[in-house]
Design an enzyme around this catalytic site. Structure first.
Site, PDB file in Angstrom:
ATOM      1  N   ARG A 163       0.802  -1.215   0.000  1.00 59.34           N
ATOM      2  CA  ARG A 163       0.000   0.000   0.000  1.00 59.34           C
ATOM      3  C   ARG A 163       0.828   1.256   0.000  1.00 59.34           C
ATOM      4  NH1 ARG A 163      -5.821  -0.591   2.541  1.00 59.34           N
ATOM      5  NH2 ARG A 163      -5.610  -2.803   2.787  1.00 59.34           N
ATOM      6  N   ARG A 216     -21.681  -2.944   5.141  1.00 57.26           N
ATOM      7  CA  ARG A 216     -20.956  -4.223   5.231  1.00 57.26           C
ATOM      8  C   ARG A 216     -21.174  -4.901   6.583  1.00 57.26           C
ATOM      9  NH1 ARG A 216     -14.815  -4.592   3.817  1.00 57.26           N
ATOM     10  NH2 ARG A 216     -14.785  -2.675   5.022  1.00 57.26           N
ATOM     11  N   ARG A 244     -17.180  -4.155  11.373  1.00 59.37           N
ATOM     12  CA  ARG A 244     -15.790  -3.823  11.678  1.00 59.37           C
ATOM     13  C   ARG A 244     -15.695  -2.485  12.397  1.00 59.37           C
ATOM     14  NH1 ARG A 244     -12.155  -4.752   6.449  1.00 59.37           N
ATOM     15  NH2 ARG A 244     -11.440  -2.655   6.961  1.00 59.37           N
ATOM     16  N   ARG A 265      -9.722   6.663   5.788  1.00 60.59           N
ATOM     17  CA  ARG A 265      -9.088   5.553   5.050  1.00 60.59           C
ATOM     18  C   ARG A 265      -8.913   5.919   3.581  1.00 60.59           C
ATOM     19  NH1 ARG A 265     -13.277   1.177   6.855  1.00 60.59           N
ATOM     20  NH2 ARG A 265     -12.368  -0.116   5.216  1.00 60.59           N
TER      21      ARG A 265
HETATM   22  P1  AP5 Z   1     -15.285  -5.861   0.491  1.00 55.32           P
HETATM   23  O1  AP5 Z   1     -15.100  -6.969  -0.477  1.00 55.32           O
HETATM   24  O2  AP5 Z   1     -15.339  -6.193   1.933  1.00 55.32           O
HETATM   25  O3  AP5 Z   1     -14.252  -4.664   0.183  1.00 55.32           O
HETATM   26  P2  AP5 Z   1     -12.687  -4.551   0.430  1.00 55.32           P
HETATM   27  O4  AP5 Z   1     -12.111  -3.862  -0.751  1.00 55.32           O
HETATM   28  O5  AP5 Z   1     -12.105  -5.878   0.821  1.00 55.32           O
HETATM   29  O6  AP5 Z   1     -12.709  -3.532   1.623  1.00 55.32           O
HETATM   30  P3  AP5 Z   1     -11.833  -3.366   2.940  1.00 55.32           P
HETATM   31  O7  AP5 Z   1     -12.575  -2.366   3.770  1.00 55.32           O
HETATM   32  O8  AP5 Z   1     -11.509  -4.671   3.573  1.00 55.32           O
HETATM   33  O9  AP5 Z   1     -10.573  -2.692   2.410  1.00 55.32           O
HETATM   34  P4  AP5 Z   1      -9.619  -1.798   3.210  1.00 55.32           P
HETATM   35  O10 AP5 Z   1      -8.513  -1.690   2.245  1.00 55.32           O
HETATM   36  O11 AP5 Z   1     -10.178  -0.536   3.702  1.00 55.32           O
HETATM   37  O12 AP5 Z   1      -9.387  -2.624   4.548  1.00 55.32           O
HETATM   38  P5  AP5 Z   1      -8.246  -3.612   5.055  1.00 55.32           P
HETATM   39  O13 AP5 Z   1      -8.837  -4.608   5.921  1.00 55.32           O
HETATM   40  O14 AP5 Z   1      -7.402  -4.058   3.933  1.00 55.32           O
HETATM   41  O15 AP5 Z   1     -16.638  -5.107   0.070  1.00 55.32           O
HETATM   42  C1  AP5 Z   1     -17.164  -4.042   0.828  1.00 55.32           C
HETATM   43  C2  AP5 Z   1     -18.693  -4.178   0.930  1.00 55.32           C
HETATM   44  O16 AP5 Z   1     -19.269  -3.994  -0.368  1.00 55.32           O
HETATM   45  C3  AP5 Z   1     -19.177  -5.560   1.402  1.00 55.32           C
HETATM   46  O17 AP5 Z   1     -20.288  -5.384   2.210  1.00 55.32           O
HETATM   47  C4  AP5 Z   1     -19.541  -6.288   0.094  1.00 55.32           C
HETATM   48  O18 AP5 Z   1     -20.582  -7.219   0.302  1.00 55.32           O
HETATM   49  C5  AP5 Z   1     -19.997  -5.141  -0.792  1.00 55.32           C
HETATM   50  N1  AP5 Z   1     -19.644  -5.335  -2.200  1.00 55.32           N
HETATM   51  C6  AP5 Z   1     -18.476  -5.847  -2.692  1.00 55.32           C
HETATM   52  N2  AP5 Z   1     -18.488  -5.855  -4.037  1.00 55.32           N
HETATM   53  C7  AP5 Z   1     -19.684  -5.326  -4.409  1.00 55.32           C
HETATM   54  C8  AP5 Z   1     -20.302  -5.055  -5.683  1.00 55.32           C
HETATM   55  N3  AP5 Z   1     -19.673  -5.345  -6.835  1.00 55.32           N
HETATM   56  N4  AP5 Z   1     -21.544  -4.502  -5.696  1.00 55.32           N
HETATM   57  C9  AP5 Z   1     -22.167  -4.199  -4.520  1.00 55.32           C
HETATM   58  N5  AP5 Z   1     -21.656  -4.432  -3.290  1.00 55.32           N
HETATM   59  C10 AP5 Z   1     -20.429  -4.987  -3.246  1.00 55.32           C
HETATM   60  O19 AP5 Z   1      -7.358  -2.600   5.927  1.00 55.32           O
HETATM   61  C11 AP5 Z   1      -7.841  -2.087   7.150  1.00 55.32           C
HETATM   62  C12 AP5 Z   1      -6.772  -1.245   7.824  1.00 55.32           C
HETATM   63  O20 AP5 Z   1      -5.625  -2.060   8.114  1.00 55.32           O
HETATM   64  C13 AP5 Z   1      -6.204  -0.080   7.004  1.00 55.32           C
HETATM   65  O21 AP5 Z   1      -7.007   1.068   7.132  1.00 55.32           O
HETATM   66  C14 AP5 Z   1      -4.813   0.081   7.626  1.00 55.32           C
HETATM   67  O22 AP5 Z   1      -4.892   0.791   8.843  1.00 55.32           O
HETATM   68  C15 AP5 Z   1      -4.416  -1.352   7.926  1.00 55.32           C
HETATM   69  N6  AP5 Z   1      -3.673  -1.943   6.793  1.00 55.32           N
HETATM   70  C16 AP5 Z   1      -4.114  -2.865   5.913  1.00 55.32           C
HETATM   71  N7  AP5 Z   1      -3.176  -3.157   4.990  1.00 55.32           N
HETATM   72  C17 AP5 Z   1      -2.095  -2.395   5.306  1.00 55.32           C
HETATM   73  C18 AP5 Z   1      -0.803  -2.229   4.711  1.00 55.32           C
HETATM   74  N8  AP5 Z   1      -0.443  -2.879   3.606  1.00 55.32           N
HETATM   75  N9  AP5 Z   1       0.051  -1.340   5.295  1.00 55.32           N
HETATM   76  C19 AP5 Z   1      -0.294  -0.667   6.389  1.00 55.32           C
HETATM   77  N10 AP5 Z   1      -1.511  -0.776   6.993  1.00 55.32           N
HETATM   78  C20 AP5 Z   1      -2.397  -1.627   6.454  1.00 55.32           C
END
Ligand code: AP5
Length: 219
Positions: free
Chosen positions: A94, A129, A158, A169
């Site tokens: 990221r 979600r 969450r 975010r």
């Molecule tokens: P979903 O599939 O859950 O979306 P997602 O892209 O996986 O969303 P995330 O919120 O998990 O991504 P994020 O990057 O913010 O979080 P992460 O956990 O990686 O879909 C979302 C919703 O939409 C669901 O309800 C689904 O049903 C619906 N949906 C999906 N597709 C659809 C469609 N086509 N049509 C309609 N509805 C649909 O990160 C969290 C935190 O962790 C970050 O903020 C950061 O603090 C930390 N972190 C994570 N990775 C790193 C890294 N590499 N470096 C540093 N910190 C990090």
């Protein structure tokens, strides 16, 4: 065979549908799904020192520092299941420093999937979600509702899935994404994530099938 396993990265804004598509991709391609956010939430659930530190950043929608994340993901990638079956890296790298750390270890994907979703949809997706703590499945109250009452009653949300937090975010995402995209420019495939989930998967499936075809020709 001498065929090398498939290596995939998937990137996109918060709630662009990465996790949802990863469920579909792993079902069809048998890749090991490695999600940086899930690894961090597992540390929080285990109340580890790393988890405690990580949570402060996650609550503010900021990137967790590299000294926690970089080793964590690298170690997971090097485990034998991922080496043998191939991997699907979700939400990592990221930032430029994370991408460079992978490049320094010779870790490069075959394809970089980039989900594009318009901003107003992202907020709606985050707020609606829900997660099933028993199966780990991702739901949405409107777009992917639970199958029955029993599941509906146990769904959780969450801690960073509020309108206020998703704005933070998104800011973090915009600050970092360009640098990462530059590194993977030549292997990037843009996917229209605004479509219904099944249609998004058709686009991804087409891109992955063609890579699999090319890899088997080479070997
Ligand atoms: P979903 O599939 O859950 O979306 P997602 O892209 O996986 O969303 P995330 O919120 O998990 O991504 P994020 O990057 O913010 O979080 P992460 O956990 O990686 O879909 C979302 C919703 O939409 C669901 O309800 C689904 O049903 C619906 N949906 C999906 N597709 C659809 C469609 N086509 N049509 C309609 N509805 C649909 O990160 C969290 C935190 O962790 C970050 O903020 C950061 O603090 C930390 N972190 C994570 N990775 C790193 C890294 N590499 N470096 C540093 N910190 C990090």
């Amino acid at each position: 065979t001498t065929e090398k396993p498939l290596k995939v990265m998937i990137s996109g804004a918060p709630a662009s549908g990465k996790g949802t598509q990863c469920e579909l991709i792993t079902k069809k391609y048998g890749l090991v799904h490695i999600a940086a956010g899930d690894l961090l939430r597992a540390e929080i659930a285990a109340s580890s020192e790393k988890g405690k530190r990580a949570k402060e950043y996650m609550e503010n929608g900021k990137l967790v520092p590299d000294d926690i994340v970089v080793m964590m993901v690298k170690e997971r990638l090097q485990q034998s299941d991922a080496q043998k079956n191939g991997w699907l890296l979700d939400g990592y790298p990221r930032s430029l420093s994370q991408a460079k750390a992978l490049e320094d270890h010779g870790i490069r994907p075959d394809i970089f999937l980039l989900l594009h979703v318009s901003e107003e949809r992202l907020v709606e997706r985050v707020v609606g979600r829900r997660l099933d703590p028993v199966t780990g499945k991702i739901y949405h109250l409107k777009y992917s509702p639970p199958e029955n009452e029993e599941i509906a009653s146990r769904l959780t949300q969450r801690f960073d899935d509020t309108e206020e937090k998703v704005k933070l975010r998104l800011q973090t995402h915009h600050q970092n994404v360009e640098a990462v995209l530059l590194i993977y420019k030549d292997i990037t495939v843009k996917i229209n994530g605004d479509l219904p989930m099944e249609d998004v998967f058709v686009e991804i499936d087409t891109a992955l099938s063609s890579i699999v075809g090319m890899k088997s020709k080479k070997s």
